[in-house]
Design an enzyme around this catalytic site. Structure first.
Site, mmCIF file in Angstrom:
data_model
loop_
_atom_site.group_PDB
_atom_site.id
_atom_site.type_symbol
_atom_site.label_atom_id
_atom_site.label_comp_id
_atom_site.label_asym_id
_atom_site.label_seq_id
_atom_site.Cartn_x
_atom_site.Cartn_y
_atom_site.Cartn_z
ATOM 1 N N HIS A 129 40.784 41.286 37.580
ATOM 2 C CA HIS A 129 42.058 40.578 37.557
ATOM 3 C C HIS A 129 42.472 40.077 38.948
ATOM 4 O O HIS A 129 43.352 39.224 39.063
ATOM 5 C CB HIS A 129 43.163 41.433 36.918
ATOM 6 N N ASP A 169 37.258 45.224 33.732
ATOM 7 C CA ASP A 169 38.159 44.823 34.814
ATOM 8 C C ASP A 169 37.506 45.041 36.177
ATOM 9 O O ASP A 169 38.156 45.494 37.118
ATOM 10 C CB ASP A 169 39.497 45.563 34.736
ATOM 11 N N GLY A 200 48.683 45.096 45.134
ATOM 12 C CA GLY A 200 47.782 44.799 46.242
ATOM 13 C C GLY A 200 46.741 45.875 46.435
ATOM 14 O O GLY A 200 45.713 45.666 47.058
ATOM 15 N N SER A 213 45.118 47.045 43.984
ATOM 16 C CA SER A 213 44.103 46.806 42.968
ATOM 17 C C SER A 213 42.772 46.458 43.619
ATOM 18 O O SER A 213 42.697 45.575 44.467
ATOM 19 C CB SER A 213 44.531 45.657 42.045
ATOM 20 N N LEU A 224 34.680 52.185 14.881
ATOM 21 C CA LEU A 224 35.334 53.487 15.043
ATOM 22 C C LEU A 224 36.845 53.355 14.968
ATOM 23 O O LEU A 224 37.414 52.322 15.303
ATOM 24 C CB LEU A 224 34.943 54.092 16.399
#
Length: 448
Positions: free
Chosen positions: A88, A118, A192, A194, A253
């Site tokens: 992202h 991600d 920030g 991340s 599932l």
């Protein structure tokens, strides 16, 4: 026990400075930039259909360009300049810049991006210099209560280090990625951070900081990191120059809640119920049946479907895993193969053009491999799935999305790409079609 009074300042000083000195040079800032076109909202498209199916952002008009930038953190994981960050952080980016802790900046190229985890991997050219990097630590060795440090660049103010403990493991209902399985920490993680590093006190990488739970936007002591075992898999795929290939179970599932556990005669809720099984998939060949409940994979408890998917994904392709499951109240074990989902029927990836609502989409035949790639729960159903939507196209303005499954056009079922190509070959005054998005099917009529 008698209290002991410290005899010197050395006995009361606790510092992580030696760890930070080793870790900080390997944590970088990642800048992503792209030019985007904005269209002013149009008052002429208030049709309830567009609002229901395509959302309220459907618009036409003269586009205006602006530069969109994002800031995040990253971690050098290879002395040759391989850097891992969050997907992202770089999503949609066209130009990438990496700033090292010593303020040197490098242009970076995107090596691999994987929205489902991600994670993304960038590469810079240090021109022969060996860069500082962080070594991976097995995230399964981490325990609740372990001391950890989070290193990143919150709010763009410069590199910052925070400390805390591992608050929880195997958090699976965070909603950040398809493979929801996170290390939770109370080390402060702010915007920030991340893509930054979560490290142990011996300076090893156990996770990539990914998200926080917050009602204000700031840290309240609930942060989540992607475990290093998943990160290692993505980095390994980047090194081999390919896409991330994951094993699949060959089963659909669902979680076992208290009500379902009671109906199945289980002592407690938890595990992953097999709701559907692909006829020739790994689960079927291992002897599993619809109604079985998977409770552990290779000795690790699995409390929900996300846990099962994580355990399979981090094993990689090849070999087998031991699966413990419940059937009619009794516990059994079996071996399941770690293999990629088949691409049957062949994808036949095709971009649609012409004067029709689908102009600009790239479609493919739906198969277990395509379903796994897009994160769709489809085992044996047929259909035509949207792989991509070209920006600025008719389909983009109508707001088709990746993962949409076209099921019908003008009353004719769409079982293959060839069916869709034939259906859009001629011109029509009106286009009637049905699209499945998630668990819902929408039918629409659009003027030609």
């Amino acid at each position: 026990a008698e209290s002991i009074v410290p005899g010197s300042s050395h006995e009361v000083v606790l510092s992580y400075s030696s760890v930070v000195k080793r870790v900080a040079p390997a944590v970088v800032n990642v800048y992503s930039k792209r030019v985007v076109q904005e269209r002013p909202a149009s008052p002429f498209f208030n049709d309830p259909f567009f609002q229901q199916f395509f959302g309220e952002r459907f618009s036409f008009g003269v586009p205006r360009e602006r530069v969109q930038q994002s800031l995040g953190s990253g971690v050098i994981v290879d002395q040759g300049g391989l850097i891992v960050t969050n997907y992202h952080v770089i999503k949609g980016g066209e130009q990438f810049t990496v700033a090292l802790a010593d303020r040197r900046e490098f242009e970076a190229r995107l090596v691999l991006s994987d929205e489902r985890t991600d994670l993304a991997v960038l590469k810079i050219d240090p021109k022969g210099e060996k860069l500082p990097f962080l070594a991976f630590k097995d995230s399964d060795t981490v325990e609740v209560g372990d001391l950890v440090l989070a290193v990143g660049n919150p709010f763009g103010v410069g590199q910052t280090v925070t400390t805390g403990i591992v608050s929880a493991l195997a958090r699976t209902h965070v909603g950040v990625s398809d493979y929801q399985f996170f290390i939770q920490t109370d080390a402060a993680i702010n915007p920030g951070n991340s893509g930054g590093a979560l490290v142990t006190t011996d300076g090893k990488l156990i996770g990539i900081n990914s998200a926080i739970y917050s009602q204000t936007g700031g840290s309240i002591g609930i942060g989540f990191a992607i475990p290093s075992n998943m990160v290692r898999l993505v980095v390994s795929s980047a090194r081999s120059g390919g896409h991330v290939k994951r094993p699949w179970t060959g089963a659909q599932l669902q979680p076992v809640d208290a009500q379902l556990a009671s109906s199945l005669g289980l002592a407690r809720p938890g595990g992953a119920l097999l709701r559907d099984i692909y006829p020739a998939g790994p689960a079927a060949r291992a002897g599993l049946r619809v109604g079985d409940v998977i409770r552990a994979v290779d000795g690790y408890d699995t409390d929900d479907p996300q846990s099962v998917r994580y355990r399979f994904a981090t094993k990689g392709l090849g070999g087998k895993v031991t699966v413990r499951y419940l059937r009619e109240g009794k516990s059994y074990e079996t071996q399941m193969a770690l293999e990629a989902p088949p691409e049957v029927p062949a994808a036949n990836r095709t971009q649609i053009t012409g004067r029709n609502p689908f102009s600009g989409v790239t479609v493919a035949n739906l198969s277990p491999a395509i379903a796994e790639e897009l994160g769709l729960e489809n085992l044996s159903g047929r259909g035509v799935v949207v792989l991509a939507v070209r920006e600025g196209s008719t389909a983009s303005r109508i707001q088709f999305q990746t993962g949409d499954v076209v099921t019908e056009i003008a009353g004719q079922p769409m079982t293959s790409v060839d069916d869709l190509v034939a259906a859009v070959a001629g011109e029509r005054q009106q286009w009637q079609f049905s699209v499945k998005r998630g668990d819902r099917v929408f039918s629409a009529t659009v003027g030609g």
